[in-house]
Each structure stands twice: as structure tokens, then as C-alpha cells.
Write a protein that holds these residues in place. Structure first.
Motif, short mmCIF file in Angstrom:
data_model
loop_
_atom_site.label_atom_id
_atom_site.label_comp_id
_atom_site.label_asym_id
_atom_site.label_seq_id
_atom_site.Cartn_x
_atom_site.Cartn_y
_atom_site.Cartn_z
N HIS A 180 37.65 48.94 33.73
CA HIS A 180 37.95 49.84 34.87
C HIS A 180 37.24 51.19 34.71
CE1 HIS A 180 41.30 51.62 32.41
NE2 HIS A 180 41.01 52.69 33.12
N SER A 184 39.05 47.47 38.27
CA SER A 184 39.42 48.53 39.21
C SER A 184 38.57 49.77 38.99
CB SER A 184 40.91 48.88 39.03
OG SER A 184 41.15 49.40 37.74
N ASN A 221 35.76 50.70 40.34
CA ASN A 221 34.33 50.45 40.32
C ASN A 221 33.87 50.36 41.77
OD1 ASN A 221 33.06 49.83 37.53
ND2 ASN A 221 35.03 48.79 37.43
N LEU A 258 41.81 44.75 41.35
CA LEU A 258 40.70 45.13 42.22
C LEU A 258 41.02 46.45 42.93
CD1 LEU A 258 39.97 41.65 43.86
CD2 LEU A 258 38.41 42.93 42.41
N THR A 304 38.21 49.70 44.60
CA THR A 304 36.89 49.08 44.44
C THR A 304 36.07 49.19 45.72
OG1 THR A 304 37.96 46.96 44.91
CG2 THR A 304 37.46 47.46 42.61
N ASN A 324 42.28 50.63 48.61
CA ASN A 324 41.02 50.21 49.20
C ASN A 324 41.08 50.53 50.70
OD1 ASN A 324 39.22 48.93 47.16
ND2 ASN A 324 41.06 47.72 46.74
#
Ligand SMILES: *[C@@H]1O[C@H](CO)[C@@H](O)[C@H](O)[C@H]1NC(C)=O
Ligand SMILES: *[C@@H]1O[C@H](CO)[C@@H](O)[C@H](O)[C@H]1NC(C)=O
Ligand SMILES: *[C@@H]1O[C@H](CO)[C@@H](O)[C@H](O)[C@H]1NC(C)=O
Ligand SMILES: *[C@@H]1O[C@H](CO)[C@@H](O)[C@H](O)[C@H]1NC(C)=O
Ligand SMILES: *[C@@H]1O[C@H](CO)[C@@H](O)[C@H](O)[C@H]1NC(C)=O
Ligand SMILES: *[C@@H]1O[C@H](CO)[C@@H](O)[C@H](O)[C@H]1NC(C)=O
Ligand SMILES: *[C@@H]1O[C@H](CO)[C@@H](O)[C@H](O)[C@H]1NC(C)=O
Ligand SMILES: *[C@@H]1O[C@H](CO)[C@@H](O)[C@H](O)[C@H]1NC(C)=O
Length: 471
Positions: A277, A299, A301, A322, A325, A349
Motif C-alpha cells: 500500500h 490500497s 496506489n 483496493l 486506488t 474511491n
């Protein structure tokens, strides 16, 4: 147990004075009652300065297994510590301002198994200093001022299993420094200034299974260093800035490389738990043997919307993170092979809606974190009723209330479609992702615009002030 009649003798000890003795001076014998300061193995307020030559007792004190010094200021471990306490198995002198070792220091310390000397001011581990501590299994030297080590610093510690040198100032290590530590299992070198390690430095540590190299100055990592260790439990190289990372181990239980600004990660061989991460990954890690990965944290990224079917070979995955991201949409078949997935985090997100059928394959899911997205309220309601609540899956509410939230569904923020009548869900319409994207762009633009206006006002005020000054 402490024997009350015990008389201990210290020379020039500045704290515990008896017999109405005169002010301490180096070389002068002084008798002290250490039991006044130690109770059930806890010694407080003991002070021994650098030049004191300390004799603790004429007669050994048996059956004292542990000693812990708290709030003591001890420049060194008293010379005859282990003659005085021949049964001592654990000695804890952390945060004691220890800055030097006596020579010899550990003669007679053959029962000592754990030595905790962290948070002191040690600058050096002299050669052969541990002679006599032949059964020491745990040695903590973290948060001292160590800059260099010698080939023979840890000589004689043939039973040592755990060594922490974290939080020192080590810039390099000599090739032979760990070669006597044949039983070493756990080595912590985090928080030093290491840029590279000599090839072969771990070649004698065949049982080394946990190694922490985090927060150093490595710009590359070579799996070659640990080629003889067939089964690694933990490798942590977080916080070293490096553009790419390739790991190649036959069996690695857990690899952690967060906060490295990595652009590329490749793992050959088996890895079970990979945490990368907070990096700069645009693609998920390349892992040919993905079927053994049970936990993947990618996570924080900038992955964006995942293309293709990147998780198809991650068939044993149980935890997938995730979060953050930069994801706006998830393809319907993305989790088709994740029948064992127990935890999925897609929070933070820009996701607006999903195909509700994508959850069909997630038969083992127990924890699903999806807060802090761009959810359409109608879809969110469907998600809650037809999946999350029906299956009794744990989730997390939005903590902060964003300014422009339209509504909350079970504590999760969502928005209704603007200008359009809010239509009822028809099984999750991903066709709306364009408008979702637009909506989030508009929202961000409003935020940016507000900030800009604020900045401009500040500038105008400053100009006015300057004009006032000039007038
Ligand atoms: C150690 O010192 C701190 C701060 O001076 C004090 O709060 C604490 O009680 C002391 N601990 C012992 C065991 O004396
Ligand atoms: C060390 O002692 C100081 C002062 O007694 C205290 O503030 C500090 O928290 C202690 N640190 C550790 C790691 O015990
Ligand atoms: C340190 O040990 C290594 C390997 O055990 C050896 O090659 C090297 O010559 C030693 N260096 C010194 C200065 O003793
Ligand atoms: C390494 O570990 C194995 C299993 O724990 C043990 O049997 C073996 O004796 C250890 N080797 C050394 C050199 O300590
Ligand atoms: C991984 O390491 C093994 C043995 O150390 C080697 O044979 C293999 O070529 C390496 N694989 C890659 C892709 O570098
Ligand atoms: C994320 O990684 C960067 C290095 O790329 C580091 O400077 C930063 O402190 C890390 N952020 C967090 C929250 O750990
Ligand atoms: C890797 O996964 C395969 C099946 O996919 C399994 O047979 C094997 O035991 C696993 N290896 C390890 C070390 O877990
Ligand atoms: C997923 O990653 C984020 C960011 O790194 C972290 O805050 C969160 O706790 C992780 N989720 C879980 C369930 O561990």
C-alpha cells in the motif's frame, strides 16, 4: 526474591547511601541496600555513573531470575552483575541512559536468556563483549546510537534467536557480523541508514525467517541475500524509496513494502501475504504463482480502473484491499474467481454504481468496506438490501459528513442523480458511470473553485494592506 539482610556494595553510587558516608568520589567504596530500590525484580531510581566501579555484593544472590530497572540512570551494567545474580535469566535496562559496556561484561552470564537494552545511548558494541552469555536468546538494542558494528560484536551468541538493532544509525554492516548467530530467527534492522548489505551477510543464518529492513536507505533489494533461507515468514522493506521491487523466494509468507514509491512489483515463487500500500503502482503486482496469494493490499496506489481480468489467477485470495486506488468502476467479472474472499475494501474511491451480479461469486465475503465513494443512492439501497444486509456482511459507515452529500443509506453517503428523476434500480446500471464521473468531476471543480476564490480573496486583502501601507 530479595533477601532483606542483603548488603550490597557500590562504589561512588550517587543515589543510595548508607552508613552516613561522605559525598561520593571515584574509587571510594560505598555500601548500599539495593533492596530499598528493588521489589519483586523491579528496581527504580538506581543511578550508576560512568566512572563508578561497582561491586554489588560479596556473596551471590541465588534464585533472582529477572531484574528490571525503571527510571534509573545507569551509564553501564555493573561489573559483577552476573556474579551477584548468577541465576539471572532476564535483564531489562531500557531507557536507563546506558552508554558503555564494562570489559568483560557478561562473564558468568550463562543463564541469561533475555537482555533488553533499548532506548539507551550505546554507541558501540565492542568485539567479543558478549563472551559468557552463551545462552542468550533475545537481545534488544533498539533506539541506541550505534553507528558501526564489528565482525565480532555478537561473537559467542550462538544461541541467539532474536536480535533488534532498530532505530540506530547504522550505515553499513561488516560481512561477518551475523556469521556466529547460527540460530538467528528474527532480525530487526529497521530505521537505520543502510543503503546496501554485503553479499553473503546472511549465509550462516539458515534459520532466519523474519527480517525487517524498513525505513532505511535501500534503493534496491536483492533476493540473492536470502537465497539460502528456504522459508521466510516475514520480509519488511517499507519506507525505502525504490522505483521497482522484484522478489524471488521459494516460499515467503508475508512481504511488506509499503511507502516505497514503487512503480512496479514482481514476485516470483510463492508469496502468501503481500502488502504494497501507499506506492505509485499503475498495475497490480505481477505474480506468476498467484494461486497461493491469500492477502493482497494494494490500497493507496493510483491504479485507476482495472483493465482486463487481473485477479483471475488469485484463486485463494481471502483479503483484498483496493481502497484509495482512484477507481471509478469495477468490471462485472472482476471477482469471479474470488470465491474464498472474506474481506474486500473498495472504500475511498469514486465508484457510483456496480453490477449487482458481480457479488454472486463472493460467497465467503464477511467484511465489505465501501464507504467514501460516489454512490448513487438508489444503487446503494439495492446493494444494502440484496447483498450486504441479506448476507449479514459487516461494513463501515462514512465517518465525516461531506458538504455536498444528498443522503445517507445506513450511514453511507450517496447522491441522487441531478436533473434526472431518480429512477429505481434495475439491477445496478453501470451505464451511468459516465454521469458518475461527471458528477465527481463537478464536485471536485466546485471544491477547487471555492479554494481558488479563497486564495484570491487572501491575495486581494494582502494587496489592499500593501496599498494602505504605501499611502
Ligand atoms: C517513573 O517516572 C515517571 C515519571 O517521572 C513516574 O510517573 C513513574 O511512576 C515512575 N515509575 C516508577 C516505577 O517509579
Ligand atoms: C524514557 O524515559 C523518559 C523520561 O523518564 C520518558 O519520557 C520516555 O517515555 C521513556 N521512553 C521509553 C521508551 O520508555
Ligand atoms: C569479517 O568476517 C568475514 C567473514 O566472516 C571475513 O571475510 C572478513 O575478513 C572479516 N573482516 C575482518 C576485518 O575481520
Ligand atoms: C533451525 O530450525 C529447525 C526447526 O526449527 C531446527 O530443527 C534446527 O536445529 C535449527 N537450526 C539451527 C542451526 O538452529
Ligand atoms: C528465482 O530464483 C531461482 C533460484 O534462486 C532461480 O533459479 C530463478 O531463475 C529465479 N527466477 C527469476 C525469474 O529470476
Ligand atoms: C507514503 O509513502 C511516501 C513515500 O513514497 C511517504 O513519504 C509517506 O509518508 C507515506 N504516507 C503514509 C501515510 O504512510
Ligand atoms: C500453493 O497452492 C497450491 C494449490 O494452488 C497448493 O497445493 C500448495 O500447497 C500451496 N503451497 C503453499 C506453500 O501453500
Ligand atoms: C485498506 O487500506 C486502507 C488504506 O491503506 C486502510 O486505511 C484500511 O484500514 C484497509 N482496510 C482494511 C480492512 O484493512
Amino acid at each position: 526474591m530479595w533477601q532483606p539482610q542483603l548488603l550490597l556494595t557500590l562504589v561512588a553510587c550517587s543515589v543510595i547511601v548508607c552508613g552516613g558516608s561522605v559525598a561520593p568520589s571515584a574509587g571510594q567504596l560505598r555500601r548500599i541496600w539495593l533492596q530499598d530500590h528493588c521489589n519483586a525484580g523491579i528496581c527504580t531510581g538506581v543511578e550508576i555513573s560512568r566512572n563508578d566501579y561497582v561491586i554489588l555484593s560479596q556473596a551471590p544472590i541465588a534464585k533472582q531470575l529477572m531484574l528490571t530497572f525503571i527510571n534509573s540512570s545507569i551509564a553501564k551494567i555493573p561489573h559483577l552483575m552476573f556474579d551477584t545474580f548468577p541465576d539471572l535469566q532476564l535483564l531489562r535496562m531500557e531507557n536507563c541512559s546506558l552508554d558503555t559496556f564494562e570489559k568483560p561484561q557478561f562473564e558468568g552470564a550463562s543463564n541469561l536468556m533475555s537482555l533488553f537494552l533499548g532506548y539507551n545511548r550505546l554507541k558501540d558494541i565492542p568485539k567479543n563483549i558478549f563472551l559468557g552469555a552463551d545462552n542468550l536468546a533475545t537481545l534488544h538494542l533498539q533506539n541506541n546510537l550505534l553507528k558501526v558494528l564489528h565482525n565480532l560484536s555478537f561473537h559467542a551468541l550462538k544461541e541467539l534467536k532474536e536480535l533488534s538493532l532498530a532505530g540506530n544509525q547504522l550505515e553499513q554492516l561488516p560481512l561477518g557480523v551475523f556469521s556466529g548467530l547460527r540460530k538467528l530467527v528474527d532480525l530487526n534492522l529497521a530505521g537505520n541508514r543502510l543503503q546496501a548489505l554485503p553479499r553473503g551477510i546472511f549465509d550462516k543464518n539458515l534459520n532466519l525467517t523474519r527480517i525487517n529492513l524498513a525505513e532505511n536507505r535501500f534503493v534496491t533489494f536483492e533476493s540473492e541475500l536470502l537465497k539460502l533461507q528456504s522459508h521466510l515468514m516475514l520480509l519488511d522493506i517499507s519506507g525505502n524509496i525504490m522505483p521497482e521491487l522484484t522478489l524471488n523466494f521459494s516460499l515467503l509468507e508475508q512481504a511488506v513494502a509499503h511507502s516505497c514509491d514503487l512503480r512496479r512489483v514482481t514476485v516470483y515463487g510463492i508469496v502468501k501475504d503481500l502488502d504494497v500500500h501507499n506506492n505509485s503502482l499503475l498495475d497490480i503486482p505481477h505474480i506468476p504463482v498467484a494461486s497461493n496469494v491469500t492477502s493482497l493490499d494494494i490500497s493507496q496506489n493510483p491504479l485507476g480502473n482495472l483493465q482486463g481480468n487481473p485477479f483471475r489467477r488469485f484463486t485463494a485470495l481471502m483479503r483484498l484491499n483496493l481502497s484509495s486506488t482512484n477507481t471509478q468502476e469495477l468490471a462485472e467479472g472482476l471477482f469471479k474467481k474470488q470465491t474464498q474472499l472474506q474481506m474486500l475494501d473498495i472504500s475511498a474511491n469514486g465508484i457510483y454504481s456496480l453490477k449487482i451480479t458481480m457479488f454472486d461469486s463472493l460467497k465467503a465475503l464477511q467484511y465489505f468496506y465501501f464507504q467514501q465513494n460516489n454512490w448513487n443512492c438508489d444503487f446503494l439501497q439495492l446493494l444494502m438490501s440484496s447483498f450486504v444486509k441479506r448476507r449479514d456482511i459487516s461494513f463501515m459507515e462514512d465517518i465525516t459528513a461531506p458538504e455536498l452529500v444528498d443522503d445517507y443509506v445506513d450511514g453511507i453517503a450517496c447522491w441522487y442523480e441531478s436533473n434526472k428523476p431518480s429512477k429505481k434500480c434495475d439491477g445496478g446500471s453501470t451505464g451511468n458511470s459516465d454521469s458518475a464521473l461527471e458528477l465527481s468531476i463537478v464536485r471536485n471543480e466546485i471544491k477547487a473553485f471555492t479554494e481558488l476564490v479563497e486564495k484570491k480573496f487572501i491575495k486581494v486583502y494582502r494587496m489592499l494592506d500593501e496599498m494602505k501601507l504605501k499611502l
